[in-house]
Scaffold this motif. Structure first.
Motif, PDB file in Angstrom:
ATOM      1  N   THR A 156       2.054  76.963 -19.055  1.00  0.00           N
ATOM      2  CA  THR A 156       3.142  77.052 -20.028  1.00  0.00           C
ATOM      3  C   THR A 156       4.374  76.250 -19.639  1.00  0.00           C
ATOM      4  O   THR A 156       5.163  75.880 -20.504  1.00  0.00           O
ATOM      5  N   GLY A 157       4.565  75.952 -18.360  1.00  0.00           N
ATOM      6  CA  GLY A 157       5.716  75.156 -17.957  1.00  0.00           C
ATOM      7  C   GLY A 157       5.409  73.683 -17.776  1.00  0.00           C
ATOM      8  O   GLY A 157       6.244  72.932 -17.264  1.00  0.00           O
ATOM      9  N   GLN A 158       4.221  73.251 -18.218  1.00  0.00           N
ATOM     10  CA  GLN A 158       3.795  71.878 -17.957  1.00  0.00           C
ATOM     11  C   GLN A 158       3.633  71.037 -19.215  1.00  0.00           C
ATOM     12  O   GLN A 158       3.059  69.954 -19.176  1.00  0.00           O
ATOM     13  N   CYS A 159       4.127  71.503 -20.339  1.00  0.00           N
ATOM     14  CA  CYS A 159       3.929  70.787 -21.601  1.00  0.00           C
ATOM     15  C   CYS A 159       5.183  70.023 -21.982  1.00  0.00           C
ATOM     16  O   CYS A 159       6.284  70.593 -22.002  1.00  0.00           O
ATOM     17  N   SER A 160       5.016  68.739 -22.283  1.00  0.00           N
ATOM     18  CA  SER A 160       6.148  67.907 -22.691  1.00  0.00           C
ATOM     19  C   SER A 160       5.725  66.967 -23.821  1.00  0.00           C
ATOM     20  O   SER A 160       5.524  65.774 -23.607  1.00  0.00           O
ATOM     21  N   GLY A 215     -12.554  73.968 -27.183  1.00  0.00           N
ATOM     22  CA  GLY A 215     -12.094  72.766 -27.878  1.00  0.00           C
ATOM     23  C   GLY A 215     -10.688  72.933 -28.435  1.00  0.00           C
ATOM     24  O   GLY A 215      -9.902  71.990 -28.481  1.00  0.00           O
ATOM     25  N   GLY A 216     -10.359  74.168 -28.880  1.00  0.00           N
ATOM     26  CA  GLY A 216      -8.999  74.456 -29.295  1.00  0.00           C
ATOM     27  C   GLY A 216      -8.030  74.351 -28.123  1.00  0.00           C
ATOM     28  O   GLY A 216      -6.887  73.905 -28.270  1.00  0.00           O
ATOM     29  N   MET A 217      -8.491  74.761 -26.946  1.00  0.00           N
ATOM     30  CA  MET A 217      -7.674  74.593 -25.746  1.00  0.00           C
ATOM     31  C   MET A 217      -7.400  73.109 -25.498  1.00  0.00           C
ATOM     32  O   MET A 217      -6.288  72.722 -25.120  1.00  0.00           O
ATOM     33  N   MET A 218      -8.424  72.272 -25.714  1.00  0.00           N
ATOM     34  CA  MET A 218      -8.254  70.830 -25.535  1.00  0.00           C
ATOM     35  C   MET A 218      -7.237  70.272 -26.520  1.00  0.00           C
ATOM     36  O   MET A 218      -6.458  69.373 -26.177  1.00  0.00           O
ATOM     37  N   VAL A 219      -7.228  70.778 -27.746  1.00  0.00           N
ATOM     38  CA  VAL A 219      -6.228  70.335 -28.720  1.00  0.00           C
ATOM     39  C   VAL A 219      -4.827  70.607 -28.174  1.00  0.00           C
ATOM     40  O   VAL A 219      -3.951  69.730 -28.197  1.00  0.00           O
ATOM     41  N   ASN A 220      -4.607  71.815 -27.653  1.00  0.00           N
ATOM     42  CA  ASN A 220      -3.300  72.149 -27.084  1.00  0.00           C
ATOM     43  C   ASN A 220      -2.959  71.255 -25.898  1.00  0.00           C
ATOM     44  O   ASN A 220      -1.820  70.806 -25.747  1.00  0.00           O
ATOM     45  N   TYR A 221      -3.941  70.993 -25.054  1.00  0.00           N
ATOM     46  CA  TYR A 221      -3.735  70.147 -23.874  1.00  0.00           C
ATOM     47  C   TYR A 221      -3.345  68.724 -24.285  1.00  0.00           C
ATOM     48  O   TYR A 221      -2.391  68.147 -23.741  1.00  0.00           O
ATOM     49  N   LEU A 222      -4.057  68.160 -25.249  1.00  0.00           N
ATOM     50  CA  LEU A 222      -3.767  66.801 -25.696  1.00  0.00           C
ATOM     51  C   LEU A 222      -2.408  66.708 -26.390  1.00  0.00           C
ATOM     52  O   LEU A 222      -1.709  65.702 -26.278  1.00  0.00           O
ATOM     53  N   VAL A 256      -2.749  65.572 -38.255  1.00  0.00           N
ATOM     54  CA  VAL A 256      -2.716  67.013 -38.468  1.00  0.00           C
ATOM     55  C   VAL A 256      -3.707  67.633 -37.484  1.00  0.00           C
ATOM     56  O   VAL A 256      -4.787  67.077 -37.261  1.00  0.00           O
ATOM     57  N   VAL A 257      -3.360  68.798 -36.897  1.00  0.00           N
ATOM     58  CA  VAL A 257      -4.276  69.441 -35.943  1.00  0.00           C
ATOM     59  C   VAL A 257      -4.430  70.918 -36.283  1.00  0.00           C
ATOM     60  O   VAL A 257      -3.505  71.556 -36.791  1.00  0.00           O
ATOM     61  N   VAL A 258      -5.633  71.438 -35.983  1.00  0.00           N
ATOM     62  CA  VAL A 258      -5.915  72.861 -36.154  1.00  0.00           C
ATOM     63  C   VAL A 258      -6.619  73.370 -34.907  1.00  0.00           C
ATOM     64  O   VAL A 258      -7.683  72.865 -34.537  1.00  0.00           O
ATOM     65  N   ASP A 259      -6.020  74.353 -34.256  1.00  0.00           N
ATOM     66  CA  ASP A 259      -6.614  75.027 -33.106  1.00  0.00           C
ATOM     67  C   ASP A 259      -7.317  76.273 -33.626  1.00  0.00           C
ATOM     68  O   ASP A 259      -6.673  77.192 -34.135  1.00  0.00           O
TER      69      ASP A 259
END
Length: 429
Positions: A229-233, A196-203, A216-219
Protein backbone atom coordinates in the motif's frame (compact mmCIF):
# COMPACT_ATOMS: atom_id res chain seq x y z
CA UNK A 1 14.59 13.15 -58.31
CA UNK A 2 14.79 9.74 -59.94
CA UNK A 3 16.23 8.31 -56.74
CA UNK A 4 13.34 9.77 -54.76
CA UNK A 5 10.84 8.23 -57.17
CA UNK A 6 12.52 4.83 -56.86
CA UNK A 7 12.47 5.06 -53.06
CA UNK A 8 8.79 6.03 -53.13
CA UNK A 9 7.98 3.10 -55.39
CA UNK A 10 9.87 0.72 -53.11
CA UNK A 11 8.00 2.03 -50.10
CA UNK A 12 4.68 1.57 -51.92
CA UNK A 13 5.58 -2.01 -52.80
CA UNK A 14 6.54 -2.70 -49.19
CA UNK A 15 3.19 -1.32 -48.08
CA UNK A 16 1.35 -3.57 -50.51
CA UNK A 17 3.32 -6.57 -49.28
CA UNK A 18 2.42 -5.78 -45.68
CA UNK A 19 -1.27 -5.45 -46.55
CA UNK A 20 -1.55 -8.38 -48.95
CA UNK A 21 -3.82 -10.42 -46.67
CA UNK A 22 -7.43 -10.41 -47.77
CA UNK A 23 -10.13 -9.22 -45.34
CA UNK A 24 -11.05 -12.09 -43.04
CA UNK A 25 -7.92 -14.11 -43.80
CA UNK A 26 -6.97 -14.46 -40.14
CA UNK A 27 -4.13 -17.02 -40.57
CA UNK A 28 -2.46 -14.65 -43.05
CA UNK A 29 -2.90 -11.63 -40.77
CA UNK A 30 -1.46 -13.58 -37.87
CA UNK A 31 1.57 -14.69 -39.86
CA UNK A 32 2.19 -11.16 -41.18
CA UNK A 33 2.19 -9.91 -37.59
CA UNK A 34 4.75 -12.53 -36.55
CA UNK A 35 2.43 -14.89 -34.69
CA UNK A 36 1.68 -18.60 -35.05
CA UNK A 37 -1.88 -19.43 -36.14
CA UNK A 38 -3.45 -22.38 -34.34
CA UNK A 39 -6.74 -23.94 -35.34
CA UNK A 40 -8.49 -25.37 -32.28
CA UNK A 41 -11.42 -27.75 -32.22
CA UNK A 42 -14.95 -26.44 -31.75
CA UNK A 43 -16.14 -24.87 -29.50
CA UNK A 44 -12.74 -23.25 -28.97
CA UNK A 45 -11.80 -20.30 -31.15
CA UNK A 46 -8.71 -20.33 -33.38
CA UNK A 47 -5.93 -18.21 -31.92
CA UNK A 48 -2.81 -16.31 -32.95
CA UNK A 49 -0.03 -17.12 -30.44
CA UNK A 50 3.02 -14.93 -29.98
CA UNK A 51 6.25 -16.08 -28.37
CA UNK A 52 9.30 -14.16 -27.20
CA UNK A 53 12.22 -14.58 -24.83
CA UNK A 54 12.51 -12.82 -21.49
CA UNK A 55 15.75 -12.75 -19.51
CA UNK A 56 15.32 -14.23 -16.03
CA UNK A 57 18.33 -14.94 -13.80
CA UNK A 58 20.65 -14.75 -16.79
CA UNK A 59 18.65 -17.28 -18.81
CA UNK A 60 16.06 -16.97 -21.58
CA UNK A 61 12.52 -17.80 -20.53
CA UNK A 62 9.90 -18.37 -23.23
CA UNK A 63 6.84 -16.19 -22.73
CA UNK A 64 3.66 -16.30 -24.79
CA UNK A 65 0.40 -14.45 -25.25
CA UNK A 66 -2.72 -15.21 -27.29
CA UNK A 67 -4.53 -12.89 -29.68
CA UNK A 68 -8.06 -13.54 -30.95
CA UNK A 69 -8.79 -11.60 -34.15
CA UNK A 70 -12.33 -10.58 -35.09
CA UNK A 71 -14.03 -12.14 -38.10
CA UNK A 72 -13.50 -9.99 -41.17
CA UNK A 73 -10.29 -8.53 -39.73
CA UNK A 74 -8.48 -6.15 -42.08
CA UNK A 75 -5.36 -4.03 -41.62
CA UNK A 76 -7.06 -0.93 -42.99
CA UNK A 77 -9.47 -0.68 -40.03
CA UNK A 78 -8.60 0.21 -36.44
CA UNK A 79 -10.01 -2.07 -33.74
CA UNK A 80 -10.71 -1.70 -30.02
CA UNK A 81 -8.63 -3.98 -27.80
CA UNK A 82 -9.86 -5.99 -24.82
CA UNK A 83 -6.91 -7.37 -22.87
CA UNK A 84 -7.80 -9.84 -20.13
CA UNK A 85 -5.32 -10.88 -17.44
CA UNK A 86 -6.18 -14.34 -16.12
CA UNK A 87 -6.09 -15.63 -12.56
CA UNK A 88 -4.33 -18.74 -11.32
CA UNK A 89 -4.97 -21.85 -13.36
CA UNK A 90 -3.20 -24.88 -14.77
CA UNK A 91 -3.19 -26.70 -18.09
CA UNK A 92 -5.12 -29.75 -16.90
CA UNK A 93 -7.59 -27.79 -14.77
CA UNK A 94 -10.89 -29.54 -14.07
CA UNK A 95 -9.82 -32.55 -16.17
CA UNK A 96 -10.51 -30.48 -19.24
CA UNK A 97 -9.08 -32.95 -21.75
CA UNK A 98 -11.27 -35.77 -20.41
CA UNK A 99 -14.34 -33.58 -20.43
CA UNK A 100 -13.71 -32.28 -23.94
CA UNK A 101 -12.76 -35.69 -25.29
CA UNK A 102 -9.52 -34.47 -26.82
CA UNK A 103 -6.17 -33.07 -25.66
CA UNK A 104 -6.59 -29.40 -24.80
CA UNK A 105 -4.86 -27.07 -22.38
CA UNK A 106 -6.75 -24.67 -20.14
CA UNK A 107 -4.75 -21.74 -21.55
CA UNK A 108 -6.48 -22.30 -24.88
CA UNK A 109 -9.94 -22.69 -23.37
CA UNK A 110 -9.89 -19.89 -20.81
CA UNK A 111 -11.09 -17.21 -23.24
CA UNK A 112 -14.19 -19.30 -24.03
CA UNK A 113 -14.77 -20.00 -20.36
CA UNK A 114 -14.68 -16.30 -19.52
CA UNK A 115 -17.22 -15.55 -22.22
CA UNK A 116 -15.19 -12.74 -23.80
CA UNK A 117 -14.46 -14.37 -27.16
CA UNK A 118 -17.54 -16.50 -26.67
CA UNK A 119 -19.64 -13.34 -26.99
CA UNK A 120 -20.16 -12.26 -30.59
CA UNK A 121 -20.75 -8.67 -29.52
CA UNK A 122 -17.08 -8.54 -28.47
CA UNK A 123 -15.41 -11.28 -30.51
CA UNK A 124 -16.45 -9.87 -33.88
CA UNK A 125 -15.72 -6.24 -33.07
CA UNK A 126 -12.49 -6.14 -31.06
CA UNK A 127 -9.04 -7.68 -30.80
CA UNK A 128 -9.01 -9.83 -27.66
CA UNK A 129 -5.65 -10.40 -25.98
CA UNK A 130 -4.76 -12.96 -23.31
CA UNK A 131 -1.33 -12.57 -21.70
CA UNK A 132 -0.01 -15.81 -20.18
CA UNK A 133 1.67 -16.15 -16.80
CA UNK A 134 4.36 -18.69 -15.91
CA UNK A 135 5.40 -21.46 -15.92
CA UNK A 136 4.48 -22.75 -19.37
CA UNK A 137 1.70 -25.38 -19.34
CA UNK A 138 3.41 -27.07 -22.29
CA UNK A 139 6.15 -28.36 -19.98
CA UNK A 140 3.95 -29.40 -17.05
CA UNK A 141 0.16 -29.15 -17.52
CA UNK A 142 -0.42 -29.86 -13.81
CA UNK A 143 1.73 -26.95 -12.63
CA UNK A 144 -0.20 -23.89 -11.46
CA UNK A 145 0.34 -20.77 -13.55
CA UNK A 146 0.44 -17.50 -11.67
CA UNK A 147 1.87 -13.99 -11.71
CA UNK A 148 4.85 -12.69 -9.76
CA UNK A 149 3.41 -9.95 -7.57
CA UNK A 150 5.34 -8.13 -4.82
CA UNK A 151 2.82 -9.20 -2.19
CA UNK A 152 1.83 -12.65 -3.49
CA UNK A 153 3.66 -15.22 -5.63
CA UNK A 154 2.53 -18.62 -4.29
CA UNK A 155 -0.70 -20.57 -4.64
CA UNK A 156 -1.43 -23.92 -2.95
CA UNK A 157 2.28 -24.58 -2.54
CA UNK A 158 3.17 -23.65 -6.12
CA UNK A 159 5.41 -20.59 -6.33
CA UNK A 160 6.52 -18.50 -9.28
CA UNK A 161 10.11 -17.34 -9.80
CA UNK A 162 10.31 -13.99 -8.00
CA UNK A 163 13.00 -12.81 -10.45
CA UNK A 164 10.41 -12.59 -13.24
CA UNK A 165 9.68 -9.00 -14.23
CA UNK A 166 5.96 -8.97 -14.99
CA UNK A 167 5.92 -5.24 -15.80
CA UNK A 168 8.53 -5.86 -18.51
CA UNK A 169 6.49 -8.79 -19.84
CA UNK A 170 3.22 -6.84 -19.97
CA UNK A 171 4.90 -3.87 -21.63
CA UNK A 172 6.35 -6.21 -24.28
CA UNK A 173 2.84 -7.54 -24.93
CA UNK A 174 1.50 -3.98 -25.31
CA UNK A 175 4.36 -2.87 -27.57
CA UNK A 176 4.02 -5.94 -29.80
CA UNK A 177 0.26 -5.58 -30.06
CA UNK A 178 0.25 -1.86 -30.90
CA UNK A 179 3.10 -2.28 -33.41
CA UNK A 180 1.72 -5.30 -35.25
CA UNK A 181 -2.04 -4.66 -35.34
CA UNK A 182 -4.25 -1.67 -36.22
CA UNK A 183 -5.31 -0.63 -32.73
CA UNK A 184 -7.84 2.05 -31.85
CA UNK A 185 -5.87 3.88 -29.17
CA UNK A 186 -9.05 5.41 -27.72
CA UNK A 187 -10.48 2.00 -26.81
CA UNK A 188 -7.88 -0.14 -25.05
CA UNK A 189 -9.83 -1.97 -22.34
CA UNK A 190 -8.31 -4.14 -19.61
CA UNK A 191 -9.86 -6.62 -17.19
CA UNK A 192 -8.25 -8.97 -14.71
CA UNK A 193 -9.82 -11.72 -12.60
CA UNK A 194 -8.55 -12.68 -9.14
CA UNK A 195 -4.73 -12.76 -9.42
CA UNK A 196 -5.23 -11.03 -12.77
CA UNK A 197 -7.14 -8.28 -10.98
CA UNK A 198 -4.14 -7.96 -8.67
CA UNK A 199 -1.98 -7.50 -11.78
CA UNK A 200 -4.27 -4.70 -12.97
CA UNK A 201 -3.69 -2.89 -9.66
CA UNK A 202 0.06 -3.52 -9.87
CA UNK A 203 0.32 -2.17 -13.42
CA UNK A 204 -1.73 0.89 -12.50
CA UNK A 205 0.94 1.61 -9.91
CA UNK A 206 4.15 0.61 -11.66
CA UNK A 207 3.86 0.76 -15.47
CA UNK A 208 3.66 4.16 -17.10
CA UNK A 209 3.28 2.49 -20.51
CA UNK A 210 0.27 0.55 -19.25
CA UNK A 211 -1.23 3.70 -17.75
CA UNK A 212 -0.75 5.65 -20.99
CA UNK A 213 -2.05 2.85 -23.25
CA UNK A 214 -5.05 1.46 -21.35
CA UNK A 215 -8.14 3.65 -21.48
CA UNK A 216 -10.48 1.88 -19.02
CA UNK A 217 -9.75 -0.87 -16.44
CA UNK A 218 -11.87 -3.29 -14.42
CA UNK A 219 -10.51 -5.29 -11.49
CA UNK A 220 -12.70 -8.39 -11.02
CA UNK A 221 -12.28 -10.24 -7.71
CA UNK A 222 -8.73 -8.95 -7.32
CA UNK A 223 -7.00 -7.38 -4.37
CA UNK A 224 -3.99 -5.53 -2.99
CA UNK A 225 -1.49 -6.73 -0.41
CA UNK A 226 -1.12 -4.73 2.76
CA UNK A 227 2.66 -4.63 2.28
CA UNK A 228 2.23 -2.88 -1.08
CA UNK A 229 0.00 0.00 0.00
CA UNK A 230 2.92 2.41 0.43
CA UNK A 231 4.56 1.54 -2.88
CA UNK A 232 2.09 2.86 -5.46
CA UNK A 233 2.85 6.00 -7.46
CA UNK A 234 0.54 6.23 -10.51
CA UNK A 235 1.53 8.75 -13.16
CA UNK A 236 -1.79 8.71 -15.04
CA UNK A 237 -5.32 8.09 -13.87
CA UNK A 238 -7.89 5.96 -15.72
CA UNK A 239 -11.60 5.19 -15.37
CA UNK A 240 -11.50 2.31 -12.91
CA UNK A 241 -14.18 -0.16 -11.78
CA UNK A 242 -13.58 -2.46 -8.82
CA UNK A 243 -15.98 -5.41 -9.10
CA UNK A 244 -16.10 -7.87 -6.23
CA UNK A 245 -18.32 -10.55 -4.74
CA UNK A 246 -19.75 -9.63 -1.36
CA UNK A 247 -19.58 -13.30 -0.30
CA UNK A 248 -16.05 -13.95 -1.59
CA UNK A 249 -14.43 -16.37 0.89
CA UNK A 250 -10.92 -15.94 -0.57
CA UNK A 251 -10.25 -12.22 -1.11
CA UNK A 252 -12.90 -11.00 1.31
CA UNK A 253 -15.08 -7.98 0.65
CA UNK A 254 -15.21 -6.07 3.92
CA UNK A 255 -12.57 -7.54 6.18
CA UNK A 256 -8.85 -8.05 5.76
CA UNK A 257 -7.72 -11.60 5.18
CA UNK A 258 -4.59 -13.68 4.82
CA UNK A 259 -4.05 -15.80 1.70
CA UNK A 260 -1.06 -18.12 1.41
CA UNK A 261 0.76 -16.13 4.08
CA UNK A 262 0.09 -12.73 2.46
CA UNK A 263 -2.15 -10.15 4.12
CA UNK A 264 -4.73 -8.52 1.84
CA UNK A 265 -6.62 -5.35 2.65
CA UNK A 266 -10.37 -5.64 2.24
CA UNK A 267 -12.13 -4.26 -0.82
CA UNK A 268 -14.19 -1.78 1.19
CA UNK A 269 -14.56 -0.57 4.76
CA UNK A 270 -16.95 -2.45 7.02
CA UNK A 271 -20.34 -0.77 7.38
CA UNK A 272 -20.03 -0.62 11.18
CA UNK A 273 -17.67 -1.92 13.81
CA UNK A 274 -18.44 -5.48 14.86
CA UNK A 275 -20.89 -6.12 12.03
CA UNK A 276 -20.62 -9.43 10.25
CA UNK A 277 -19.57 -8.79 6.66
CA UNK A 278 -20.90 -10.80 3.78
CA UNK A 279 -17.38 -11.57 2.70
CA UNK A 280 -16.20 -12.61 6.12
CA UNK A 281 -15.96 -15.95 7.77
CA UNK A 282 -14.30 -17.42 10.78
CA UNK A 283 -10.90 -18.91 11.02
CA UNK A 284 -10.57 -21.61 8.38
CA UNK A 285 -8.18 -24.35 7.48
CA UNK A 286 -6.52 -24.95 4.15
CA UNK A 287 -8.81 -24.09 1.28
CA UNK A 288 -8.41 -25.37 -2.24
CA UNK A 289 -8.64 -22.83 -5.01
CA UNK A 290 -12.02 -22.88 -6.75
CA UNK A 291 -12.07 -25.28 -9.68
CA UNK A 292 -14.36 -25.47 -12.65
CA UNK A 293 -17.75 -27.06 -12.32
CA UNK A 294 -20.24 -28.37 -14.82
CA UNK A 295 -21.53 -24.91 -15.69
CA UNK A 296 -18.19 -23.56 -16.82
CA UNK A 297 -16.12 -21.18 -14.93
CA UNK A 298 -15.25 -20.74 -11.36
CA UNK A 299 -12.38 -18.30 -11.20
CA UNK A 300 -8.99 -19.57 -12.22
CA UNK A 301 -7.62 -17.59 -9.64
CA UNK A 302 -7.48 -17.81 -6.08
CA UNK A 303 -5.11 -19.00 -3.57
CA UNK A 304 -5.62 -21.92 -1.30
CA UNK A 305 -5.53 -21.05 2.37
CA UNK A 306 -6.98 -18.07 4.19
CA UNK A 307 -7.92 -16.98 7.66
CA UNK A 308 -9.83 -14.00 8.99
CA UNK A 309 -7.55 -11.23 10.25
CA UNK A 310 -8.25 -10.29 13.88
CA UNK A 311 -7.35 -6.68 13.09
CA UNK A 312 -9.98 -6.43 10.35
CA UNK A 313 -12.64 -4.50 12.25
CA UNK A 314 -10.21 -1.71 13.09
CA UNK A 315 -8.09 -1.65 9.92
CA UNK A 316 -7.93 1.81 8.36
CA UNK A 317 -6.77 1.11 4.79
CA UNK A 318 -9.30 -0.42 2.41
CA UNK A 319 -8.72 -0.89 -1.30
CA UNK A 320 -11.41 1.42 -2.69
CA UNK A 321 -10.50 4.11 -0.15
CA UNK A 322 -6.81 3.55 -0.89
CA UNK A 323 -7.34 4.19 -4.58
CA UNK A 324 -9.52 7.18 -3.73
CA UNK A 325 -6.66 8.73 -1.77
CA UNK A 326 -4.09 8.00 -4.49
CA UNK A 327 -6.32 9.82 -6.99
CA UNK A 328 -6.69 12.88 -4.78
CA UNK A 329 -10.42 12.41 -4.14
CA UNK A 330 -11.98 12.98 -0.75
CA UNK A 331 -15.16 12.36 1.17
CA UNK A 332 -17.51 9.46 1.56
CA UNK A 333 -18.48 7.38 -1.47
CA UNK A 334 -21.72 8.32 -3.20
CA UNK A 335 -24.26 5.46 -3.42
CA UNK A 336 -25.10 5.13 -7.09
CA UNK A 337 -27.00 1.95 -7.80
CA UNK A 338 -28.65 -0.74 -5.72
CA UNK A 339 -30.80 -3.76 -6.58
CA UNK A 340 -31.11 -7.41 -5.62
CA UNK A 341 -27.87 -8.37 -7.37
CA UNK A 342 -25.59 -5.33 -7.36
CA UNK A 343 -24.61 -2.39 -5.14
CA UNK A 344 -22.42 0.38 -6.58
CA UNK A 345 -20.78 3.45 -5.06
CA UNK A 346 -18.67 6.16 -6.68
CA UNK A 347 -15.44 7.11 -4.91
CA UNK A 348 -14.16 9.57 -7.56
CA UNK A 349 -16.07 11.17 -10.39
CA UNK A 350 -15.33 13.85 -12.99
CA UNK A 351 -18.69 15.54 -12.46
CA UNK A 352 -21.91 15.03 -10.47
CA UNK A 353 -24.07 12.46 -12.19
CA UNK A 354 -27.43 10.78 -11.87
CA UNK A 355 -27.76 7.34 -10.34
CA UNK A 356 -27.43 4.40 -12.69
CA UNK A 357 -30.26 2.16 -13.73
CA UNK A 358 -28.93 -1.17 -14.96
CA UNK A 359 -31.52 -3.95 -15.14
CA UNK A 360 -30.27 -7.51 -15.34
CA UNK A 361 -30.51 -9.44 -18.59
CA UNK A 362 -29.64 -13.12 -18.99
CA UNK A 363 -26.71 -14.33 -21.03
CA UNK A 364 -27.62 -14.28 -24.70
CA UNK A 365 -29.77 -11.16 -24.48
CA UNK A 366 -28.91 -8.32 -26.84
CA UNK A 367 -26.87 -6.44 -24.23
CA UNK A 368 -27.27 -5.12 -20.75
CA UNK A 369 -29.42 -2.01 -20.69
CA UNK A 370 -27.42 1.22 -20.75
CA UNK A 371 -26.27 2.50 -17.41
CA UNK A 372 -27.94 5.85 -16.83
CA UNK A 373 -24.71 7.75 -16.20
CA UNK A 374 -24.29 10.72 -18.52
CA UNK A 375 -20.97 10.80 -20.34
CA UNK A 376 -18.63 13.60 -19.33
CA UNK A 377 -17.78 16.13 -22.06
CA UNK A 378 -15.08 14.85 -24.38
CA UNK A 379 -12.64 17.56 -23.37
CA UNK A 380 -13.03 16.78 -19.68
CA UNK A 381 -12.65 13.04 -20.23
CA UNK A 382 -9.45 13.56 -22.21
CA UNK A 383 -8.06 16.02 -19.68
CA UNK A 384 -8.77 13.56 -16.88
CA UNK A 385 -7.06 10.74 -18.72
CA UNK A 386 -3.97 12.88 -19.28
CA UNK A 387 -3.82 13.84 -15.63
CA UNK A 388 -5.47 17.26 -15.89
CA UNK A 389 -8.92 18.27 -14.74
CA UNK A 390 -10.74 16.20 -12.16
CA UNK A 391 -9.90 12.56 -11.59
CA UNK A 392 -11.74 10.08 -13.85
CA UNK A 393 -14.36 7.86 -12.30
CA UNK A 394 -13.47 5.33 -9.61
CA UNK A 395 -16.33 2.99 -8.78
CA UNK A 396 -16.83 -0.01 -6.53
CA UNK A 397 -19.61 -2.50 -7.27
CA UNK A 398 -20.37 -5.39 -4.95
CA UNK A 399 -22.01 -8.43 -6.56
CA UNK A 400 -24.43 -9.55 -3.87
CA UNK A 401 -24.06 -13.10 -2.64
CA UNK A 402 -21.33 -13.84 -5.18
CA UNK A 403 -18.27 -15.77 -4.06
CA UNK A 404 -14.94 -16.13 -5.87
CA UNK A 405 -16.50 -17.18 -9.18
CA UNK A 406 -17.66 -15.84 -12.53
CA UNK A 407 -20.94 -17.76 -12.77
CA UNK A 408 -23.39 -16.02 -10.46
CA UNK A 409 -26.13 -15.20 -11.31
CA UNK A 410 -25.08 -16.58 -14.73
CA UNK A 411 -21.84 -17.56 -16.45
CA UNK A 412 -19.78 -14.54 -17.46
CA UNK A 413 -21.87 -12.03 -15.47
CA UNK A 414 -18.87 -9.88 -14.38
CA UNK A 415 -17.71 -9.54 -17.98
CA UNK A 416 -21.10 -8.20 -19.03
CA UNK A 417 -20.81 -5.55 -16.33
CA UNK A 418 -17.27 -4.75 -17.51
CA UNK A 419 -18.50 -4.48 -21.12
CA UNK A 420 -21.14 -1.94 -20.13
CA UNK A 421 -18.55 0.07 -18.21
CA UNK A 422 -16.18 0.03 -21.20
CA UNK A 423 -18.89 1.22 -23.57
CA UNK A 424 -19.98 4.05 -21.31
CA UNK A 425 -16.47 5.29 -20.60
CA UNK A 426 -15.59 5.06 -24.30
CA UNK A 427 -18.57 7.12 -25.45
CA UNK A 428 -20.15 4.18 -27.28
CA UNK A 429 -23.68 4.84 -26.02
Amino acid sequence: MRLLLLLAAAAACAGLAAAECLPGDLPCACKEAGGAWRELKTPLKPVCTFEFKQRVNGNDMTRTFNVFLPAGFRQTRRYPVWMHIHGVYWGSMDNISSRMGWNVLAMDATANWDGIVGSDKVYNSAIVVYPQSTPSPYTNPDQRMLWNLPWWSCSSGSCVDTAINEVDYMETVIKTLTAKFPVDRTKFWVTGTSAGGMMVNYLLCKSELFQSTATVVVDILGGVGESFTGQCSPRRLLPHLILHGTADPIITYDRDTQVDGSMFISTRERPRAGAGGAGGGGRGGARRAPGRGQRGAAVRGAASSRRADPRAAGAAVKMAKWWQGLRGCHGEPRPEYHDATLECSVYCEPAPEAAERRPMLPRGAAALAPMGRRAAPAGLKEASRQGGGRAPILKLCGMKGVGHDLNTPYAGYPFDIAWEFFKKQSGME
